[in-house]
Design an enzyme around this catalytic site. Structure first.
Site, mmCIF file in Angstrom:
data_model
loop_
_atom_site.group_PDB
_atom_site.id
_atom_site.type_symbol
_atom_site.label_atom_id
_atom_site.label_comp_id
_atom_site.label_asym_id
_atom_site.label_seq_id
_atom_site.Cartn_x
_atom_site.Cartn_y
_atom_site.Cartn_z
ATOM 1 N N ASP A 121 7.436 8.165 12.766
ATOM 2 C CA ASP A 121 6.344 8.796 12.023
ATOM 3 C C ASP A 121 5.983 10.098 12.729
ATOM 4 O O ASP A 121 5.711 10.094 13.933
ATOM 5 C CB ASP A 121 5.122 7.881 11.976
ATOM 6 N N ASP A 139 2.023 0.508 -0.953
ATOM 7 C CA ASP A 139 1.119 0.329 0.182
ATOM 8 C C ASP A 139 -0.090 -0.449 -0.304
ATOM 9 O O ASP A 139 -0.889 0.061 -1.088
ATOM 10 C CB ASP A 139 0.711 1.685 0.749
#
Length: 255
Positions: free
Chosen positions: A21, A140
């Site tokens: 990330d 998500d």
């Protein structure tokens, strides 16, 4: 070196995707996707090369700045993909033709759409139809008062009911779903196996699990769901925090 072959005929082998990330060019991990909760782990390129060296056949590469709508690491991500010899799933801020074209131009194996699937369903359907297996959709999920709600724009906005959106995307032919319980991500509290099972029951498309992996036993538990449709697992903080090594993880879930 033990590795997992994505094309293996053995359905029991869980594909592992170490996560990188990226915030301002650095590899970070967040807690529950919250901006400002970053722990930094050095250069994004160094992190990705480390996972490749340790046996990864896939890397999950995320532009968090683009996901949060506060800039992008587009050139760096293209450089990272270009220097890797393994497959890359590229995610973060892919919401329109320009960002999609830039992502695909990196040579990544697959892009992961998030917010776009929630905010621009017609565009998402077009992309899924045009690019097929090169497009996955990230789901998500935040469970609020028993309701499975989707989160968009770096998990800051509500994106509707999970099951309604999943049924729509499944009907449009989405080839793969990346499922994250956002309350688990970056917490090392274990994956949400019930959520993964429920999603697999609603679609025949393969599912990638994300969020909460803290131990080799967590990975083994996810691996028991491969016959249900779970194809792989994204592993982030547990690797960076040294809970286990990638070779150990590959050995734990390998054929």
């Amino acid at each position: 070196m033990t590795s997992v072959n994505p094309s293996s005929s053995k359905p029991s082998a869980l594909i592992l995707l170490p996560a990188v990330d990226v915030v301002e060019g650095r590899a970070v991990r967040l807690v529950q996707g919250q901006a400002g909760s970053e722990t930094e782990y050095g250069s994004a390129l160094d992190a990705a090369m480390t996972w490749q060296r340790d046996g990864a056949e896939w890397i999950h590469l995320v532009d968090l700045d683009a996901a949060f709508g506060r800039g992008s690491n587009r050139e760096l991500l293209a450089e990272v993909v270009g220097k890797l010899d393994v497959a890359v799933e590229l995610s973060g801020g892919i919401r329109d033709d320009d960002s999609l074209a830039a992502a695909l131009a990196t040579g990544c194996a697959r892009v992961n759409l998030g917010t776009a699937a929630l905010e621009n369903p017609q565009w998402c359907a077009k992309v899924v139809a045009e690019h097929g297996d090169k497009v996955a959709v990230g789901l998500d999920v935040k469970i609020v008062d028993g309701q499975h709600r989707l989160r968009g724009r770096g998990w800051e906005t509500d994106g509707g009911d999970l099951w309604t959106v999943l049924d729509r995307l499944d009907g449009e032919g989405c080839s793969r779903f990346v499922v994250t319980d956002v309350t688990k991500d970056g917490t090392l509290n274990g994956p949400n196996l019930e959520l993964l099972t429920q999603v697999c029951e609603r679609t025949d498309a393969p599912v990638i699990a994300s969020g909460g992996v803290s131990s080799l036993d967590d990975l083994r538990a996810i691996a028991t769901l491969t016959d249900r449709g779970v194809e792989g697992a994204i592993v982030g903080k547990a690797l960076y925090a040294g809970r286990f090594t990638l070779p150990q993880a590959l050995d734990a879930v390998g054929p």
